[in-house]
Design an enzyme around this catalytic site. Sequence first.
Site, short mmCIF file in Angstrom:
data_model
loop_
_atom_site.label_atom_id
_atom_site.label_comp_id
_atom_site.label_asym_id
_atom_site.label_seq_id
_atom_site.Cartn_x
_atom_site.Cartn_y
_atom_site.Cartn_z
N ARG A 79 0.75 -1.41 -0.04
CA ARG A 79 0.02 -0.05 0.11
C ARG A 79 0.84 1.52 0.19
O ARG A 79 0.61 2.35 -0.70
CB ARG A 79 -1.02 -0.05 1.20
CG ARG A 79 -1.80 1.23 1.16
CD ARG A 79 -2.91 1.17 2.14
NE ARG A 79 -3.67 2.36 2.27
CZ ARG A 79 -4.81 2.43 2.86
NH1 ARG A 79 -5.29 1.55 3.85
NH2 ARG A 79 -5.32 3.50 3.43
N LYS A 198 -4.76 -18.79 -4.39
CA LYS A 198 -5.09 -20.23 -4.30
C LYS A 198 -5.12 -20.81 -5.80
O LYS A 198 -6.22 -20.51 -6.49
CB LYS A 198 -6.14 -20.40 -3.52
CG LYS A 198 -7.17 -21.58 -3.70
CD LYS A 198 -6.25 -23.00 -3.08
CE LYS A 198 -7.19 -24.32 -3.33
NZ LYS A 198 -7.28 -24.68 -4.75
N PRO A 199 -4.07 -21.46 -6.16
CA PRO A 199 -4.08 -22.04 -7.51
C PRO A 199 -5.19 -23.21 -7.78
O PRO A 199 -5.37 -23.71 -6.91
CB PRO A 199 -2.50 -22.31 -7.97
CG PRO A 199 -2.05 -22.88 -6.73
CD PRO A 199 -2.63 -21.75 -5.62
N SER A 201 -6.41 -26.92 -8.14
CA SER A 201 -5.79 -28.15 -7.60
C SER A 201 -5.24 -28.98 -8.91
O SER A 201 -4.22 -29.77 -8.65
CB SER A 201 -6.62 -29.05 -6.79
OG SER A 201 -6.90 -28.17 -5.73
N SER A 251 -17.63 -22.85 -9.66
CA SER A 251 -18.89 -23.22 -9.79
C SER A 251 -19.77 -22.47 -8.83
O SER A 251 -19.20 -21.82 -8.00
CB SER A 251 -18.88 -24.73 -9.53
OG SER A 251 -18.82 -25.08 -8.32
N GLU A 270 -17.22 -14.98 -10.11
CA GLU A 270 -17.75 -15.39 -11.56
C GLU A 270 -18.12 -17.03 -11.28
O GLU A 270 -17.11 -17.69 -11.24
CB GLU A 270 -17.00 -15.14 -12.78
CG GLU A 270 -17.45 -15.17 -13.97
CD GLU A 270 -16.79 -15.67 -15.02
OE1 GLU A 270 -17.19 -16.04 -16.09
OE2 GLU A 270 -15.50 -15.38 -14.96
N ARG A 303 -15.56 -23.63 -20.58
CA ARG A 303 -15.59 -22.10 -20.42
C ARG A 303 -16.85 -21.53 -19.53
O ARG A 303 -18.02 -22.36 -20.04
CB ARG A 303 -15.36 -21.48 -21.71
CG ARG A 303 -14.07 -21.56 -22.44
CD ARG A 303 -14.14 -21.41 -23.90
NE ARG A 303 -14.80 -20.02 -24.30
CZ ARG A 303 -14.29 -19.10 -24.97
NH1 ARG A 303 -13.24 -19.30 -25.42
NH2 ARG A 303 -14.77 -17.73 -25.00
N CYS A 304 -16.67 -20.71 -18.77
CA CYS A 304 -17.76 -20.33 -18.18
C CYS A 304 -18.99 -19.61 -19.49
O CYS A 304 -20.07 -19.77 -19.21
CB CYS A 304 -17.82 -19.23 -17.17
SG CYS A 304 -16.65 -19.69 -15.89
N ASP A 305 -18.25 -19.02 -20.43
CA ASP A 305 -19.09 -18.42 -21.49
C ASP A 305 -19.51 -19.49 -22.59
O ASP A 305 -19.82 -19.00 -23.89
CB ASP A 305 -18.67 -17.27 -21.90
CG ASP A 305 -17.18 -17.62 -22.46
OD1 ASP A 305 -16.73 -18.65 -22.32
OD2 ASP A 305 -16.31 -16.24 -22.74
#
Length: 508
Positions: A79, A198-199, A201, A251, A270, A303-305
């Site tokens: 910051r 957090k990548p 798994s 999800s 998302e 894909r979400c879209d």
Amino acid sequence: MEKTKLSLDDPFFNDIYDVEEGIPVFKYFLNGEWKKSNDRSKIVSPIDNNVIAYISRPELSEVEKAIENMYSKGKWKIRDMPGDVRLKIIEKIADILEKHQDVVIDSLVINAGKTYNSAKGEVLATIERLRKSPLDLRKIVGDLIPGDWSSEALETEALIRREPYGISLIIIPFNYPLFDSANKITYTILPGNAIILKPPSSDPIPSLFLLKMAIEAGLPKESIALITLPGKHMSKVVSNSKIGIINLTGSTETGIEVMKEAGIKQFIMELGGGDPAIVLGDADISWAAKRISLAITSYSGQRCDSIKLILAEDKIYEQLKNEIVNELSKVKVGDPRDKGVDMGPLIDKSSADQWEEGVKDAMAKGCKILFGGKRINDTFIEPALIECDRDKVKELVAYKEEIFSSIAIITKFSDLNQAIELSNDRRYGLDASIFGNDVNKIRKLVRLLEVGAIYINDMPKHGINYYPFGGRKDSGIGREGIGYSIEQVTAMKSIVYNYKGKGVWDYI
């Protein structure tokens, strides 16, 4: 088929893994250090289920200590760094990624199962997103509100400023492990937030590579952490009161669970999607078929879209259906290491199981498989195009839930209200596509569709997030997009000045 193996011939990344018995063991990053442990996750390639790496996992107590340190020191370190320095760090990450892109592309092919073109496209999109970061600055602004318009506030004024929340927990999905990591890191650190990454798994390696680049670019080590815990072990992390933001792509079910556990925080989520495409009678059918086919098969529908529901006006239905089948027949499914392949595997066997159940459910309910619908092996499938009578569509699992793979339902409508009802009655509301030219019909759809973004005469594509996107209903909270994301990771603070002390109240 040659066994999958990561390409690790770039010495730039040597300090983030050790090699044991020919297999790399990757480290996590906490308290300013890359660390290895004996507690490890096995990472396999979806191409052949071969073990390609192990990922060290930290103790939960070590994670909690790192959050304490970040809260007391790390969040102030970033910051207090001048904003132009943070901007230069982001630009330098892009330079480093461009230089070392070959090994990253390889990791996306081997670890995520992407085709070469898809993997290279993700790397190039990531570089462009990082370099577009100056555009985010347009939203880091405040306001001056004069008190002139209220007798109670006369001769006062307020400064409205935006400032970082402090610590953001960023949870990355498997489908864009590199791009989503870079995008979220960019707009989170730009206004001065510290981050915990957090990548995913199943394919964490591209995210680890990116974090290494961010550190080398000058991101303060005290202000960044990478935790490789599986999702089921994250409960105490997401509920930690020192974390101010949770930024998750995943999800709907995961999002709901995280919100239950997290408590009061700023959320950017998302979540589930599976988009409808509405094709009007005056559309360019050839173009619509090409874009819809690509939207079904791109990254195997993960894909979400991705388009999952195709609604065609009855007079062009047969032509559209046949042209989509023709386009799908051109898609080559196979080993993504072959540069001629268009569609590789699903991320794991359970994803293919869910896809297969969706296909069988549709067939059991009287629908017809127009194309594909066959499972090749544990993780490889053919894209499925399913024809269904309009009055049965809502009964299908593929309509009620998001099946995260290449599956789409197609049906016809005669009245625009029928298409609107089928689109809006799904629990999701991420995007929609409209193909056509009738301005009146398009305007009606734009006004009534309950989604976060509408693409006219194109497939949904969030791309480099140049335009804002995000869901309604079960598709999420908040918006991402260059400039707009900044608003989600900064808190408003009002500072009210009283220039005449209590004398201001004499007017009342």
